[in-house]
Design an enzyme around this catalytic site. Structure first.
Site, mmCIF file in Angstrom:
data_model
loop_
_atom_site.group_PDB
_atom_site.id
_atom_site.type_symbol
_atom_site.label_atom_id
_atom_site.label_comp_id
_atom_site.label_asym_id
_atom_site.label_seq_id
_atom_site.Cartn_x
_atom_site.Cartn_y
_atom_site.Cartn_z
ATOM 1 N N ARG A 145 0.929 -1.284 -0.101
ATOM 2 C CA ARG A 145 0.008 -0.073 -0.097
ATOM 3 C C ARG A 145 0.939 1.193 -0.017
ATOM 4 O O ARG A 145 0.588 2.269 -0.740
ATOM 5 C CB ARG A 145 -1.094 -0.212 1.282
ATOM 6 N N GLY A 188 -2.581 -11.084 -6.542
ATOM 7 C CA GLY A 188 -3.993 -10.738 -6.505
ATOM 8 C C GLY A 188 -3.872 -9.215 -6.333
ATOM 9 O O GLY A 188 -4.688 -8.528 -7.009
ATOM 10 N N GLN A 229 -9.709 -5.998 -1.637
ATOM 11 C CA GLN A 229 -8.785 -5.489 -2.342
ATOM 12 C C GLN A 229 -9.155 -4.529 -3.495
ATOM 13 O O GLN A 229 -8.713 -3.568 -4.018
ATOM 14 C CB GLN A 229 -7.931 -6.609 -2.938
ATOM 15 N N ASP A 239 -6.590 -15.132 6.365
ATOM 16 C CA ASP A 239 -5.121 -15.617 6.295
ATOM 17 C C ASP A 239 -4.813 -16.431 7.301
ATOM 18 O O ASP A 239 -3.853 -17.201 7.202
ATOM 19 C CB ASP A 239 -4.111 -14.592 6.101
ATOM 20 N N ARG A 287 0.905 -20.449 2.291
ATOM 21 C CA ARG A 287 0.204 -20.830 3.696
ATOM 22 C C ARG A 287 -0.023 -22.188 3.836
ATOM 23 O O ARG A 287 0.075 -22.558 5.271
ATOM 24 C CB ARG A 287 -0.839 -19.890 3.986
ATOM 25 N N LYS A 323 6.637 -16.337 -1.141
ATOM 26 C CA LYS A 323 5.488 -15.405 -1.519
ATOM 27 C C LYS A 323 5.259 -14.292 -0.454
ATOM 28 O O LYS A 323 5.153 -13.051 -0.670
ATOM 29 C CB LYS A 323 4.082 -16.010 -1.935
#
Length: 423
Positions: free
Chosen positions: A32, A76, A152, A297, A372, A397
């Site tokens: 961000r 994404g 998002q 998550d 994950r 990642k």
């Protein structure tokens, strides 16, 4: 490591964990701040920027932002943020991505941007990447957006809103998912001068411009901390110091400290981090019912923890898990069932986990190309003789040093060749 390799994980013999870990810095905050820096045309020095694959990918894309064709890869977040950004930047560009990303939803964000004045068209199949985007001065104004698909979308719109002539007023439709991620975006924007209001289901961002300081420091990643909470829960004894991690007002996954109190792990905060301490097993809650709509998550970590402890639990609010790096709900169901757990999936939004059988001596876990999955199943080495994880490179990642950090804590990480793996 090559694509065909795997790692076999063996826990310390006494299953006691003591030491200090320096977590990766937050990729969510990093990504961000990078978008805002470009919009503000600032020379701000971003300190402690994430070394995750996602953030490196975004940096690479931003460095090529003036090219005629831009490949956003498989992220994404990167694709959606860049979609909105390109709508403002002069020039015509083709925005493409990996084959995997082409299956993730974008139509609602395309429509919202078009309603705000953006010139976007589909290069191939309607509703899917790649896109042709011709940047222009956006008028902005009012738009409706389904908030039940991905936060998002809203973050992408919010970050460009100050540079729209009328700002942006978004009416949110449906049950919002991952709300804290949008709240994170808005708080970061506000740090750099953006003005917004959020009343009921209407989010408004005023026109203006970002003003960044000479430097800005990114905080450590709470999502990465979740695997250390899981490790502490499985250990015989744990005193794990997570350096630099403090109670965050930006990251939703700081909720992990509260959640894992129910798994027998307490958190002691100080000026230089947080120490995780394993409590007596009597402190554990027998059946947990957790709403994870705002913390998706954490779902894999929590589900594996429940199974690894021989417990039971119900995880709710998982509607976004089917459209992540893989179908995380199905991946969890398959791998936990192979470990002897009973897993019921209800309406693709709820998972009930109940381990009724003993864990196997060892297991080989398919990661489905999902970072994950790799990191949430690896801690099972503490409650089994060993765990083998496919495609260990996927951790890059979000947590490139995950395997090295496990070794620092006394775990043995052994490479497994394709030949041995298939025997």
């Amino acid at each position: 490591m090559s694509e065909g390799e795997a790692v076999k994980i063996i826990a310390p013999e006494d299953k006691k964990l003591k030491g200090e870990i320096k977590l990766p810095f937050s990729k969510s905050v990093s990504n961000r701040v990078l978008i805002i820096k470009l919009l503000s045309d600032s020379n701000c020095e971003i300190k402690n920027i994430s070394e995750s694959q996602d953030t490196k990918s975004l940096i690479s894309v931003l460095e090529k932002i003036n090219h005629d064709e831009i490949n956003a890869g498989s992220g994404g977040t990167t694709f959606r943020f860049i979609m909105a950004l390109l709508s403002l930047l002069p020039g015509k560009r083709k925005l493409t991505c990996s084959e995997q990303m082409k299956n993730r939803p974008i139509e609602a964000l395309v429509s919202a941007l078009q309603d705000l004045g953006a010139d976007i068209s589909y290069a191939e199949e309607t509703g899917k990447p790649p896109l042709i985007i011709t940047g222009r001065n956006l008028i902005g104004g009012s738009v409706e957006l389904d908030a039940s698909i991905s936060s998002q979308y809203l973050s992408a719109l919010a970050m460009i809103a100050p540079y729209c002539k009328k700002g942006i007023e978004v009416t949110l439709k449906g049950d919002m998912v991952s709300r804290p991620y949008l709240e994170m975006t808005l708080r970061i924007m506000n740090k750099f001068g953006a003005e917004y209001s959020w009343e009921g289901n209407v989010l408004s961002v005023k026109p203006g411009a970002y003003e960044m300081p000479d430097s800005y420091e990114i905080e450590p990643d709470w999502s990465a901390a979740s695997y250390w909470y899981e490790l502490a829960a499985f250990s015989n004894e744990a005193q794990i110091k997570l350096k630099g991690l403090n109670k965050s007002n930006l990251q939703a996954d700081c909720a992990v400290s509260r959640i894992y109190k129910g798994f027998g792990v307490d958190s002691y905060f100080s000026e230089d981090g947080v120490e995780l301490v394993k409590l007596d097993d009597s402190t554990r809650i027998s059946h947990k019912r957790l709403e994870l709509l705002h913390n998706p998550d954490l779902a894999q970590t929590v589900a594996v923890t429940i199974a690894g402890l021989g417990s039971s639990g119900t995880l709710l609010g998982l509607k976004t898990l089917k459209v992540k790096e893989t179908d995380r709900i199905e991946a969890l169901r398959i791998e936990l069932t192979r470990l002897g757990a009973e897993v019921d999936v209800i309406d693709d939004t709820e998972i009930i986990v109940d381990r009724t059988e003993s864990l196997p001596v060892s297991a080989h876990i398919n990661t489905y190309g999902d970072h994950r999955m790799a990191m949430s199943f690896a801690p099972l080495a503490l409650v089994m003789e060993s765990v083998t994880i496919d495609n260990p490179k996927v951790v890059a990642k979000s947590y490139p040093n995950f395997w090295n950090d496990l070794e620092k804590m006394g775990f043995k990480i052994e490479m497994v060749t394709e030949e041995v793996k298939s025997s």
